[in-house]
Motif scaffolding. Structure first.
Motif, mmCIF file in Angstrom:
data_model
loop_
_atom_site.group_PDB
_atom_site.id
_atom_site.type_symbol
_atom_site.label_atom_id
_atom_site.label_comp_id
_atom_site.label_asym_id
_atom_site.label_seq_id
_atom_site.Cartn_x
_atom_site.Cartn_y
_atom_site.Cartn_z
ATOM 1 N N SER A 18 -32.634 5.863 -16.985
ATOM 2 C CA SER A 18 -33.715 6.746 -17.395
ATOM 3 C C SER A 18 -35.045 6.009 -17.409
ATOM 4 O O SER A 18 -35.097 4.806 -17.628
ATOM 5 N N LEU A 19 -36.088 6.756 -17.182
ATOM 6 C CA LEU A 19 -37.455 6.257 -17.241
ATOM 7 C C LEU A 19 -38.254 7.144 -18.178
ATOM 8 O O LEU A 19 -37.979 8.345 -18.285
ATOM 9 N N SER A 20 -39.219 6.566 -18.839
ATOM 10 C CA SER A 20 -40.130 7.367 -19.648
ATOM 11 C C SER A 20 -41.561 6.922 -19.392
ATOM 12 O O SER A 20 -41.803 5.783 -18.977
ATOM 13 N N GLY A 67 -30.702 18.063 -8.370
ATOM 14 C CA GLY A 67 -29.313 18.053 -8.796
ATOM 15 C C GLY A 67 -28.860 16.729 -9.371
ATOM 16 O O GLY A 67 -27.808 16.645 -10.003
ATOM 17 N N ARG A 68 -29.650 15.673 -9.163
ATOM 18 C CA ARG A 68 -29.280 14.358 -9.695
ATOM 19 C C ARG A 68 -30.280 13.872 -10.747
ATOM 20 O O ARG A 68 -29.906 13.209 -11.702
ATOM 21 N N PHE A 69 -31.531 14.186 -10.565
ATOM 22 C CA PHE A 69 -32.577 13.763 -11.490
ATOM 23 C C PHE A 69 -33.041 14.950 -12.313
ATOM 24 O O PHE A 69 -33.117 16.091 -11.824
ATOM 25 N N THR A 70 -33.396 14.676 -13.564
ATOM 26 C CA THR A 70 -33.944 15.711 -14.443
ATOM 27 C C THR A 70 -35.173 15.159 -15.142
ATOM 28 O O THR A 70 -35.104 14.107 -15.782
ATOM 29 N N ILE A 71 -36.273 15.880 -15.004
ATOM 30 C CA ILE A 71 -37.493 15.479 -15.696
ATOM 31 C C ILE A 71 -37.719 16.422 -16.854
ATOM 32 O O ILE A 71 -37.458 17.626 -16.761
ATOM 33 N N SER A 72 -38.178 15.890 -17.970
ATOM 34 C CA SER A 72 -38.421 16.722 -19.134
ATOM 35 C C SER A 72 -39.623 16.200 -19.902
ATOM 36 O O SER A 72 -39.967 15.023 -19.810
ATOM 37 N N LEU A 73 -40.237 17.111 -20.634
ATOM 38 C CA LEU A 73 -41.356 16.748 -21.486
ATOM 39 C C LEU A 73 -40.764 16.400 -22.838
ATOM 40 O O LEU A 73 -40.375 17.292 -23.600
ATOM 41 N N LEU A 74 -40.681 15.113 -23.083
ATOM 42 C CA LEU A 74 -39.990 14.665 -24.294
ATOM 43 C C LEU A 74 -40.805 14.970 -25.534
ATOM 44 O O LEU A 74 -40.262 15.328 -26.563
ATOM 45 N N ASP A 75 -42.092 14.813 -25.422
ATOM 46 C CA ASP A 75 -42.953 15.000 -26.569
ATOM 47 C C ASP A 75 -44.292 15.518 -26.069
ATOM 48 O O ASP A 75 -45.088 14.733 -25.577
ATOM 49 N N ALA A 77 -46.855 16.583 -27.685
ATOM 50 C CA ALA A 77 -48.009 16.076 -28.432
ATOM 51 C C ALA A 77 -48.378 14.668 -27.981
ATOM 52 O O ALA A 77 -49.543 14.297 -27.967
ATOM 53 N N LYS A 78 -47.364 13.894 -27.623
ATOM 54 C CA LYS A 78 -47.622 12.518 -27.213
ATOM 55 C C LYS A 78 -47.669 12.359 -25.714
ATOM 56 O O LYS A 78 -47.763 11.245 -25.205
ATOM 57 N N ASN A 79 -47.583 13.488 -24.994
ATOM 58 C CA ASN A 79 -47.659 13.445 -23.538
ATOM 59 C C ASN A 79 -46.662 12.460 -22.957
ATOM 60 O O ASN A 79 -47.027 11.547 -22.212
ATOM 61 N N THR A 80 -45.415 12.615 -23.350
ATOM 62 C CA THR A 80 -44.361 11.723 -22.877
ATOM 63 C C THR A 80 -43.367 12.499 -22.026
ATOM 64 O O THR A 80 -42.848 13.522 -22.461
ATOM 65 N N VAL A 81 -43.145 11.991 -20.825
ATOM 66 C CA VAL A 81 -42.153 12.603 -19.960
ATOM 67 C C VAL A 81 -40.990 11.643 -19.785
ATOM 68 O O VAL A 81 -41.149 10.424 -19.863
ATOM 69 N N TYR A 82 -39.848 12.220 -19.524
ATOM 70 C CA TYR A 82 -38.593 11.482 -19.446
ATOM 71 C C TYR A 82 -37.910 11.856 -18.135
ATOM 72 O O TYR A 82 -37.809 13.038 -17.803
ATOM 73 N N LEU A 83 -37.480 10.852 -17.389
ATOM 74 C CA LEU A 83 -36.788 11.109 -16.134
ATOM 75 C C LEU A 83 -35.372 10.555 -16.238
ATOM 76 O O LEU A 83 -35.174 9.336 -16.322
ATOM 77 N N GLN A 84 -34.417 11.452 -16.271
ATOM 78 C CA GLN A 84 -33.014 11.056 -16.297
ATOM 79 C C GLN A 84 -32.511 11.040 -14.864
ATOM 80 O O GLN A 84 -32.566 12.060 -14.173
#
Length: 125
Positions: A18-20, A67-75, A77-84
């Protein structure tokens, strides 16, 4: 605006990672954040993005990672995205860059306002 990326590393094919990325100083209420990557001897390419607009949140993916990667807005308010990243392949080996743009069409096309530092993902086969 500063983008701080974290994550990355060395994994084997089929593993997950994962990346953030956190954006500081981003004052827009609508924006797009996402990831690009540049593999050995290759040009930088779009990977995934999340777009925050007045109507909601949308995600976008390159065909190679759907189908393999998922990006999400983790927070929001803090403008944090997460890439699984799941089921990683050797061709996913690259330096991954976080980026932001005013909207998703600009981001996906590479017309980025700000880039973060790259983080290396190495997938051994």
């Amino acid at each position: 605006v500063q983008l701080q990326a974290s994550g990355g590393g060395l994994v084997q094919a089929g593993d997950s990672l994962s990346l953030s990325c956190t954006a500081s100083g981003l004052s827009r209420s609508t924006y797009s954040m996402g990831w690009f990557r540049q593999g050995p001897g290759k040009e930088r390419e779009f990977v995934a993005a999340v777009a925050v607009s007045r109507t909601g949140i949308n995600t976008y993916y390159a065909d190679s990672v759907k189908g393999r990667f998922t990006i999400s807005l983790l927070d929001k308010a803090k403008n944090t995205v997460y890439l699984q990243m799941n089921v990683l392949k050797s061709e996913d080996t690259a330096v991954y860059f976080c980026a932001t743009a005013p909207n998703s069409p600009l981001l996906v096309s590479g017309r980025v306002d700000y880039w973060g530092q790259g983080t290396l993902v190495t997938v051994s086969s």
